[in-house]
Design an enzyme around this catalytic site. Structure first.
Site, PDB file in Angstrom:
ATOM      1  CD  GLU A 139      -2.973  -1.092   2.248  1.00  0.00           C
ATOM      2  OE1 GLU A 139      -4.112  -1.480   2.017  1.00  0.00           O
ATOM      3  OE2 GLU A 139      -2.596  -0.709   3.368  1.00  0.00           O
ATOM      4  CB  CYS A 157       3.105   7.535   3.108  1.00  0.00           C
ATOM      5  SG  CYS A 157       3.659   6.395   4.370  1.00  0.00           S
ATOM      6  CB  CYS A 164       7.716  -5.329   8.636  1.00  0.00           C
ATOM      7  SG  CYS A 164       9.056  -4.434   9.461  1.00  0.00           S
ATOM      8  CB  CYS A 168       6.562  -2.422  16.203  1.00  0.00           C
ATOM      9  SG  CYS A 168       8.250  -2.127  15.614  1.00  0.00           S
ATOM     10  CB  CYS A 171       3.269  -1.694  13.632  1.00  0.00           C
ATOM     11  SG  CYS A 171       3.432  -1.542  11.849  1.00  0.00           S
ATOM     12  CB  CYS A 403       0.866   6.342  11.358  1.00  0.00           C
ATOM     13  SG  CYS A 403       1.741   7.711  10.789  1.00  0.00           S
TER      14      CYS A 403
HETATM   15  N1  SAH Z   1       9.531   0.664   9.695  1.00  0.00           N
HETATM   16  C1  SAH Z   1       9.710   2.067   9.782  1.00  0.00           C
HETATM   17  C2  SAH Z   1       8.799   2.873   8.884  1.00  0.00           C
HETATM   18  C3  SAH Z   1       7.372   2.425   8.777  1.00  0.00           C
HETATM   19  S1  SAH Z   1       6.350   2.647  10.199  1.00  0.00           S
HETATM   20  C4  SAH Z   1       9.581   2.521  11.214  1.00  0.00           C
HETATM   21  O1  SAH Z   1       9.145   1.732  12.048  1.00  0.00           O
HETATM   22  O2  SAH Z   1       9.942   3.648  11.483  1.00  0.00           O
HETATM   23  C5  SAH Z   1       5.995   4.401  10.180  1.00  0.00           C
HETATM   24  C6  SAH Z   1       5.626   4.988  11.560  1.00  0.00           C
HETATM   25  O3  SAH Z   1       4.301   4.590  11.958  1.00  0.00           O
HETATM   26  C7  SAH Z   1       6.546   4.507  12.665  1.00  0.00           C
HETATM   27  O4  SAH Z   1       6.901   5.556  13.526  1.00  0.00           O
HETATM   28  C8  SAH Z   1       5.672   3.527  13.376  1.00  0.00           C
HETATM   29  O5  SAH Z   1       6.136   3.264  14.644  1.00  0.00           O
HETATM   30  C9  SAH Z   1       4.336   4.209  13.321  1.00  0.00           C
HETATM   31  N2  SAH Z   1       3.209   3.326  13.642  1.00  0.00           N
HETATM   32  C10 SAH Z   1       3.149   1.994  13.466  1.00  0.00           C
HETATM   33  N3  SAH Z   1       1.932   1.533  13.867  1.00  0.00           N
HETATM   34  C11 SAH Z   1       1.230   2.586  14.296  1.00  0.00           C
HETATM   35  C12 SAH Z   1      -0.109   2.749  14.804  1.00  0.00           C
HETATM   36  N4  SAH Z   1      -0.936   1.723  14.899  1.00  0.00           N
HETATM   37  N5  SAH Z   1      -0.522   3.990  15.160  1.00  0.00           N
HETATM   38  C13 SAH Z   1       0.307   5.043  15.012  1.00  0.00           C
HETATM   39  N6  SAH Z   1       1.570   4.977  14.513  1.00  0.00           N
HETATM   40  C14 SAH Z   1       2.031   3.751  14.165  1.00  0.00           C
HETATM   41 FE1  SF4 Z   2       8.024  -2.810  10.804  1.00  0.00          FE
HETATM   42 FE2  SF4 Z   2       5.797  -1.603  11.681  1.00  0.00          FE
HETATM   43 FE3  SF4 Z   2       7.876  -1.874  13.327  1.00  0.00          FE
HETATM   44 FE4  SF4 Z   2       8.006  -0.125  11.270  1.00  0.00          FE
HETATM   45  S1  SF4 Z   2       6.605  -0.007  13.040  1.00  0.00           S
HETATM   46  S2  SF4 Z   2       9.580  -1.622  11.920  1.00  0.00           S
HETATM   47  S3  SF4 Z   2       6.808  -1.252   9.732  1.00  0.00           S
HETATM   48  S4  SF4 Z   2       6.664  -3.553  12.432  1.00  0.00           S
END
Ligand code: SAH
Ligand code: SF4
Length: 418
Positions: A139, A157, A164, A168, A171, A403
């Site tokens: 996406e 974006c 991935c 996290c 996420c 995000c």
């Molecule tokens: N993998 C990279 C970039 C993609 S994630 C990273 O982790 O930085 C982009 C941003 O969205 C990151 O700061 C991530 O922590 C945040 N993010 C992930 N899940 C989220 C959620 N459910 N609500 C708000 N921000 C989120």
């Molecule tokens: Fe991967 Fe999501 Fe963690 Fe970014 S926030 S490193 S996309 S699992």
């Protein structure tokens, strides 16, 4: 020479030694690059065996032309048509003679991702589900800024991996295993397809040569590498794609308008700074190793002290170009006032700003969004210490485009394994 007038740096040869970073071994960087190669995208060929030109560096494009007996100027012509004019059809490249157009079309193709779905939110955010040749999908989101008079700017974006490797806990992408890395052409293709969608061809005047107005008249004025995947675990392809997008004879986006977000792959942060010089965003989300280990598992490998040290030596970080620290606000988990004060202590001396992101829920997610008054209190403490700490408004949440909400139903299916 102004930084913006300088031609985009040539992408370094793969065999060039990596710059040393304090305390981190060459072996560790080697391991990351080997892992990236294990998840390499399939060869960029179409069904007829024609080679995809999108994503080739200038040097590779010149080599491809040499391969059919053509001089380097042919590569320069093609670059202009592909990246400045946005043309995909060789027959429309009017500065190239007909017989040569036919020869090029026999050997090469200039593609775009397939569009599996497209949705536009009530707030103007647009999301695409792009499909690649092997059926895998990612996406991409376009987030317009609010209208200011006649001008609308906005950020694309971009995703860098299908899934991935990291998980996290907050996420949605993290619930999907890594299927594969995207190729440079697939990363560039997301931006070009966005431009197709808004009819933004040829590259609007201004370009990155116009220091103060390089986004003037552009809807797609910025890139945030914050979609699906961890960009620094696919560094080679990401670097090549961004180098192409920054090239001033093509899309001509200034490196100041590009922000790469990492969850903290410390050994690759130095390289990113030295070779690309784009803005850095770091997904911090916690102020103690104990909590960060739990919610950003990569912290067990690169703990806070190492991560912050890498931020301190990030080239170009200054008050004018601050590092963004992203902090997702999870109710009762990381949003206390004591944590805000600890955050300020950790960031002392760093040119930084803090983006507070209210947690965006997804189906089955285990957290709640922090209460607005709690987010405000947290922001006030960080602000009072001199760090700008905007609270990010969720955009496109009605279409699950905010995000951390991106995820596809791609299955893990490798080219070789099935
Ligand atoms: N993998 C990279 C970039 C993609 S994630 C990273 O982790 O930085 C982009 C941003 O969205 C990151 O700061 C991530 O922590 C945040 N993010 C992930 N899940 C989220 C959620 N459910 N609500 C708000 N921000 C989120
Ligand atoms: Fe991967 Fe999501 Fe963690 Fe970014 S926030 S490193 S996309 S699992």
């Amino acid at each position: 020479m102004s930084d913006l007038a300088r031609p985009a740096r040539a992408f370094p040869a793969a065999d060039r030694p990596l710059p040393a970073a304090d305390g981190l071994t060459e072996a560790e960087r080697g391991r990351i690059l080997a892992k990236a190669a294990a998840f390499a995208p399939p060869p960029a060929l179409d069904k007829a065996g024609r080679r995809e030109l999108l994503g080739l560096s200038r040097e590779e494009l010149a080599e491809a032309m040499a391969g059919i007996g053509e001089k380097p100027f042919r590569a320069k012509q093609l670059w202009h048509w592909i990246y400045h004019q946005g043309v995909r059809d060789f027959a429309a490249m009017t500065t190239i003679a007909k017989p040569m157009q036919i020869r090029l079309a026999e050997a090469f193709t200039v593609g775009r991702p397939g569009i599996a779905a497209e949705q536009t939110s009530v707030d103007g955010t647009r999301k695409w589900l792009f499909r690649w040749r092997d059926g895998q999908q990612v996406e991409t989101v376009y987030i317009p800024e609010d209208e200011r008079g006649e001008t609308v700017r906005g950020a694309v974006c971009i995703s860098t991996q299908v899934g991935c490797t990291l998980s996290c806990t907050f996420c949605h992408t993290g619930t999907q295993r890594l299927v594969r890395n995207l190729g440079a052409g697939e990363i560039v293709g997301q931006f070009l397809a966005g431009r197709d969608s808004y009819g933004e061809w040829p590259t609007p005047k201004g370009g990155s040569r116009d220091k103060d107005n390089d986004e003037e008249g552009r809807k797609l004025s910025n890139i945030v590498v914050m979609g699906m995947g961890e960009p620094l675990y696919n560094y080679e392809n990401v670097a090549k794609a961004l180098t192409i997008l920054m090239d001033h004879e093509g899309v001509a986006l200034s490196r100041r308008r590009i922000t790469l977000s990492t969850s903290g792959v410390v050994p690759m942060m130095d390289r990113c700074g030295a070779e690309l010089g784009v803005n850095l965003a770091v997904s911090l989300h916690a102020v103690t190793d104990e909590l960060r280990n739990a919610i950003v598992p990569l912290n067990r490998k690169y703990p806070l002290a190492e991560l912050l040290a890498a931020c301190r030596r990030y080239p170009g970080a200054s008050n004018a170009r601050r590092i963004t620290f992203e902090y997702v606000m999870l109710r009762g988990v990381n949003d206390s006032e004591a944590e805000a004060r600890e955050l300020v202590r950790l960031l002392r001396g760093l040119p930084a700003k803090v983006n507070l992101i209210p947690f965006n829920p997804w189906p089955g997610s285990p957290y709640e969004t922090s209460r607005p008054d709690q987010v405000r209190r947290f922001a006030e403490i960080v602000n009072a210490a001199g760090y700008s700490s905007p609270i990010r408004r969720p955009r496109g949440s009605d279409i699950l485009a905010a995000c951390g909400q991106l995820k596809t139903e791609s299955e893990r299916k490798r080219a070789t394994g099935g």
